[in-house]
Design a protein around this motif. Structure first.
Motif, PDB file in Angstrom:
ATOM      1  N   GLN A   4      -1.139 -17.206   0.593  1.00  0.00           N
ATOM      2  CA  GLN A   4      -2.300 -16.348   0.735  1.00  0.00           C
ATOM      3  C   GLN A   4      -2.632 -16.161   2.212  1.00  0.00           C
ATOM      4  OE1 GLN A   4      -5.887 -17.772  -1.160  1.00  0.00           O
ATOM      5  NE2 GLN A   4      -6.602 -15.694  -1.537  1.00  0.00           N
ATOM      6  N   VAL A   5      -2.925 -14.926   2.574  1.00  0.00           N
ATOM      7  CA  VAL A   5      -3.223 -14.568   3.951  1.00  0.00           C
ATOM      8  C   VAL A   5      -4.679 -14.141   4.043  1.00  0.00           C
ATOM      9  CG1 VAL A   5      -2.635 -13.052   5.874  1.00  0.00           C
ATOM     10  CG2 VAL A   5      -0.845 -13.824   4.315  1.00  0.00           C
ATOM     11  N   ALA A   6      -5.394 -14.658   5.027  1.00  0.00           N
ATOM     12  CA  ALA A   6      -6.781 -14.256   5.222  1.00  0.00           C
ATOM     13  C   ALA A   6      -6.855 -12.794   5.643  1.00  0.00           C
ATOM     14  CB  ALA A   6      -7.435 -15.139   6.281  1.00  0.00           C
ATOM     15  N   HIS A   7      -7.919 -12.122   5.253  1.00  0.00           N
ATOM     16  CA  HIS A   7      -8.221 -10.741   5.656  1.00  0.00           C
ATOM     17  C   HIS A   7      -7.194  -9.742   5.133  1.00  0.00           C
ATOM     18  CE1 HIS A   7     -10.993 -12.809   8.224  1.00  0.00           C
ATOM     19  NE2 HIS A   7     -10.031 -13.314   8.986  1.00  0.00           N
ATOM     20  N   ILE A   8      -6.518 -10.066   4.022  1.00  0.00           N
ATOM     21  CA  ILE A   8      -5.596  -9.080   3.469  1.00  0.00           C
ATOM     22  C   ILE A   8      -6.399  -8.004   2.747  1.00  0.00           C
ATOM     23  CG2 ILE A   8      -5.213 -10.034   1.148  1.00  0.00           C
ATOM     24  CD1 ILE A   8      -2.124  -9.592   1.864  1.00  0.00           C
ATOM     25  N   ASN A   9      -5.857  -6.821   2.639  1.00  0.00           N
ATOM     26  CA  ASN A   9      -6.553  -5.681   2.065  1.00  0.00           C
ATOM     27  C   ASN A   9      -7.135  -6.017   0.693  1.00  0.00           C
ATOM     28  OD1 ASN A   9      -7.201  -3.117   0.869  1.00  0.00           O
ATOM     29  ND2 ASN A   9      -5.862  -2.156   2.378  1.00  0.00           N
ATOM     30  N   SER A  10      -8.439  -5.765   0.525  1.00  0.00           N
ATOM     31  CA  SER A  10      -9.109  -6.136  -0.716  1.00  0.00           C
ATOM     32  C   SER A  10      -8.678  -5.291  -1.901  1.00  0.00           C
ATOM     33  CB  SER A  10     -10.635  -6.021  -0.540  1.00  0.00           C
ATOM     34  OG  SER A  10     -10.993  -4.688  -0.191  1.00  0.00           O
ATOM     35  N   SER A  11      -8.019  -4.161  -1.636  1.00  0.00           N
ATOM     36  CA  SER A  11      -7.573  -3.322  -2.747  1.00  0.00           C
ATOM     37  C   SER A  11      -6.355  -3.901  -3.457  1.00  0.00           C
ATOM     38  CB  SER A  11      -7.240  -1.910  -2.239  1.00  0.00           C
ATOM     39  OG  SER A  11      -6.101  -1.937  -1.388  1.00  0.00           O
ATOM     40  N   LEU A  12      -5.698  -4.899  -2.832  1.00  0.00           N
ATOM     41  CA  LEU A  12      -4.548  -5.537  -3.455  1.00  0.00           C
ATOM     42  C   LEU A  12      -4.996  -6.680  -4.362  1.00  0.00           C
ATOM     43  CD1 LEU A  12      -2.094  -5.718  -0.417  1.00  0.00           C
ATOM     44  CD2 LEU A  12      -2.218  -3.970  -2.198  1.00  0.00           C
ATOM     45  N   GLN A  13      -4.200  -6.933  -5.362  1.00  0.00           N
ATOM     46  CA  GLN A  13      -4.458  -8.038  -6.280  1.00  0.00           C
ATOM     47  C   GLN A  13      -3.664  -9.267  -5.822  1.00  0.00           C
ATOM     48  OE1 GLN A  13      -6.672  -7.550  -8.895  1.00  0.00           O
ATOM     49  NE2 GLN A  13      -6.918  -5.528  -7.935  1.00  0.00           N
ATOM     50  N   TYR A  14      -4.260 -10.423  -5.996  1.00  0.00           N
ATOM     51  CA  TYR A  14      -3.570 -11.673  -5.669  1.00  0.00           C
ATOM     52  C   TYR A  14      -3.694 -12.619  -6.855  1.00  0.00           C
ATOM     53  CZ  TYR A  14      -2.427 -16.159  -3.503  1.00  0.00           C
ATOM     54  OH  TYR A  14      -1.864 -17.383  -3.220  1.00  0.00           O
TER      55      TYR A  14
ATOM     56  N   GLU B 247       0.822  -1.204   0.000  1.00  0.00           N
ATOM     57  CA  GLU B 247       0.000   0.000   0.000  1.00  0.00           C
ATOM     58  C   GLU B 247       0.860   1.260   0.000  1.00  0.00           C
ATOM     59  OE1 GLU B 247      -2.996   0.614  -0.462  1.00  0.00           O
ATOM     60  OE2 GLU B 247      -4.149  -1.196  -0.090  1.00  0.00           O
ATOM     61  N   GLU B 248       1.953   1.244   0.755  1.00  0.00           N
ATOM     62  CA  GLU B 248       2.830   2.412   0.838  1.00  0.00           C
ATOM     63  C   GLU B 248       3.865   2.428  -0.280  1.00  0.00           C
ATOM     64  OE1 GLU B 248       4.464   2.675   4.746  1.00  0.00           O
ATOM     65  OE2 GLU B 248       2.490   2.876   5.707  1.00  0.00           O
TER      66      GLU B 248
ATOM     67  N   LEU C 131       1.241 -14.409  -5.779  1.00  0.00           N
ATOM     68  CA  LEU C 131       1.808 -13.068  -5.844  1.00  0.00           C
ATOM     69  C   LEU C 131       0.784 -12.032  -5.407  1.00  0.00           C
ATOM     70  CD1 LEU C 131       3.359 -13.388  -9.418  1.00  0.00           C
ATOM     71  CD2 LEU C 131       4.611 -13.519  -7.262  1.00  0.00           C
ATOM     72  N   TYR C 132       1.227 -11.059  -4.617  1.00  0.00           N
ATOM     73  CA  TYR C 132       0.427  -9.901  -4.260  1.00  0.00           C
ATOM     74  C   TYR C 132       1.002  -8.671  -4.956  1.00  0.00           C
ATOM     75  CZ  TYR C 132      -1.844 -12.353  -0.354  1.00  0.00           C
ATOM     76  OH  TYR C 132      -2.580 -13.220   0.419  1.00  0.00           O
ATOM     77  N   TYR C 133       0.136  -7.807  -5.451  1.00  0.00           N
ATOM     78  CA  TYR C 133       0.596  -6.546  -6.020  1.00  0.00           C
ATOM     79  C   TYR C 133      -0.555  -5.547  -5.981  1.00  0.00           C
ATOM     80  CZ  TYR C 133      -1.627  -8.674 -10.116  1.00  0.00           C
ATOM     81  OH  TYR C 133      -2.507  -9.298 -10.961  1.00  0.00           O
ATOM     82  N   LYS C 134      -0.202  -4.282  -6.068  1.00  0.00           N
ATOM     83  CA  LYS C 134      -1.206  -3.217  -6.011  1.00  0.00           C
ATOM     84  C   LYS C 134      -1.654  -2.829  -7.407  1.00  0.00           C
ATOM     85  CE  LYS C 134      -1.997   1.339  -3.917  1.00  0.00           C
ATOM     86  NZ  LYS C 134      -1.361   2.434  -3.124  1.00  0.00           N
ATOM     87  N   THR C 135      -0.698  -2.570  -8.277  1.00  0.00           N
ATOM     88  CA  THR C 135      -1.007  -2.221  -9.668  1.00  0.00           C
ATOM     89  C   THR C 135       0.044  -2.860 -10.561  1.00  0.00           C
ATOM     90  OG1 THR C 135       0.363  -0.217  -9.748  1.00  0.00           O
ATOM     91  CG2 THR C 135      -1.905   0.027  -8.916  1.00  0.00           C
ATOM     92  N   LEU C 136      -0.227  -2.830 -11.860  1.00  0.00           N
ATOM     93  CA  LEU C 136       0.745  -3.303 -12.851  1.00  0.00           C
ATOM     94  C   LEU C 136       1.274  -2.122 -13.657  1.00  0.00           C
ATOM     95  CD1 LEU C 136      -1.050  -6.549 -14.116  1.00  0.00           C
ATOM     96  CD2 LEU C 136       0.876  -6.369 -12.549  1.00  0.00           C
TER      97      LEU C 136
END
Length: 307
Positions: free
Chosen positions: A148-158, A137-138, A268-273
Motif C-alpha cells: 500500500q502506498v500513501a496518497h494513492i488516487n482515491s478513485s482506485l480500489q485497494y 487510471e490510463e 491489490l489495486y484496481y480501478k473497476t471489476l
C-alpha cells in the motif's frame, strides 16, 4: 509514433546499449538513434540518459516502457490473428507487479484462472508502486500487486491480502541464523543491505532505515532492486530486512522473524471489476493468502534508536 519506433525503444531498453540494440534490430546505430530521438521529440521528453559509458532509462522511460510493451503486444497479436483468420476471442489481462519476485505468487493462480477463462492472455508488467496510479487510471494495466502506498488516487480500489511484518534475511552460516527471532541488539555486529530511495514504498524504505540507524556508512550497502539486494546478502555483504511476503527459495539464505516489527499492508489495486475474470483472480489470490499460515513474530515494540 510508429510500431517500429516503439520496437527500437524496447530493444534499447532491454540491452541499454545502442550498438547491441541496432545489431538486434538489424539496422545501423545512427538509424536506431534517429528513431529514438524522433520518438522523444514526439513525446516531449527524454527516454534515456546517455553518457560515454552508460545508458539508463529516465523516469519517463520507465513509465513509457510499460505502455510500449502493451502497444507492441497488441499490434503483434492483431497481425497474427488476422493473418491466420483466428476467430477465437482473446481476453487480455494486464497485471502489474512491483518486482519479479512477486511473480512467484501467481504460479498457482494463473493455471486456475485459465481453467475458468480458457481464452485469457495474461501480460505481466514490472513497475514501481508509485506508477500504479497512472497505469491503472490510463487502463494500461487491469490490476496491480504490491504494498500500500500513501496518497494513492482515491478513485482506485485497494484490497488488502495480508499485513506483513519485517523479517530478517541472512546467510545460513550467519550467527543470526540459529536464532528463533532477532531484535535490535542482535544486528550490532552485522553490515546491512538496504533498498535505495525510490525503489520501494516509502514506508518500507523508512522501516529499513530505522532498523539501520545505528550503522556507520561503511556498514551499509544499497541496492536498486530486491533481487540485487538478496544477491548481496547471499554473497556475504550483510543482512537485510524485508516484509514477510518473499520467502527466498535458496538453500544459502535463511529467513528469521523480526521482533517488534511494523506491519505493512500488501494487496491489490484496481480501478473497476468490469472484466469477467477480475473477480475470479482476486478470489483465487485472496484464498491463496488466506490458506497460508503466517508466522507472527513476538510483539516487542518498535526499535528504539536510543537503546
Amino acid at each position: 509514433m510508429t510500431i517500429f519506433q516503439i520496437e527500437c525503444f524496447l530493444t534499447v531498453a532491454e540491452f541499454l546499449n545502442f550498438a547491441k540494440a541496432a545489431e538486434q534490430m538489424n539496422i545501423s546505430q545512427p538509424a536506431i538513434t534517429r528513431q529514438i530521438q524522433s520518438l522523444e521529440n514526439e513525446l516531449g521528453g527524454k527516454l534515456f540518459q546517455r553518457s560515454t559509458r552508460v545508458v539508463r532509462l529516465t523516469e519517463n522511460g520507465h513509465v513509457f516502457k510499460v505502455e510500449a510493451q502493451t502497444i507492441v503486444a497488441a499490434a503483434r497479436r492483431s497481425i497474427r490473428r488476422f493473418s491466420m483468420n483466428d476467430k477465437e476471442e482473446i481476453q487480455d489481462f494486464d497485471i502489474g507487479c512491483s518486482n519479479s519476485l512477486q511473480l512467484q505468487l501467481l504460479e498457482n493462480i494463473l493455471p486456475q484462472l485459465r481453467e475458468l477463462h480458457p481464452n485469457i492472455h495474461p501480460r505481466l508488467h514490472i513497475m514501481r508502486e508509485p506508477y500504479f496510479t497512472e497505469q491503472l487510471e490510463e487502463e494500461n494495466i487491469d490490476i496491480a500487486i504490491g504494498f500500500q502506498v500513501a496518497h494513492i488516487n482515491s478513485s482506485l480500489q485497494y484490497r488488502e491480502l495480508r499485513k506483513a511484518p519485517f523479517t530478517c534475511i541472512c546467510r545460513e552460516d550467519c550467527p543470526l541464523a540459529s536464532l528463533e527471532t532477532v531484535g535490535w541488539k542482535d544486528f550490532d555486529p552485522f553490515p546491512m543491505v538496504l533498498l535505495s530511495l525510490g525503489t520501494a514504498p516509502q514506508t518500507v524504505i523508512s522501516g529499513q532505515r530505522l532498523w539501520a540507524s545505528k550503522k556507520k556508512p561503511s556498514q551499509l550497502y544499497f541496492s536498486r532492486s530486491i533481487e540485487s539486494m538478496l544477491l548481496l546478502v547471499k554473497t556475504g555483504f550483510g543482512i537485510t530486512l524485508l516484509p514477510d511476503i518473499y520467502t527466498p527459495q535458496d538453500s544459502v539464505l535463511k529467513k528469521i522473524p523480526l521482533s517488534g516489527s511494523e506491519r505493512f499492508s500488501f494487496g491489490l489495486y484496481y480501478k473497476t471489476l468490469g472484466k469477467p475474470y477480475m473477480k475470479d483472480f482476486i478470489r483465487l489470490l485472496t484464498a491463496q493468502f488466506s490458506s497460508e499460515t503466517a508466522q507472527t513474530p513476538p510483539d516487542g515494540g518498535a526499535p528504539d534508536p536510543a537503546e
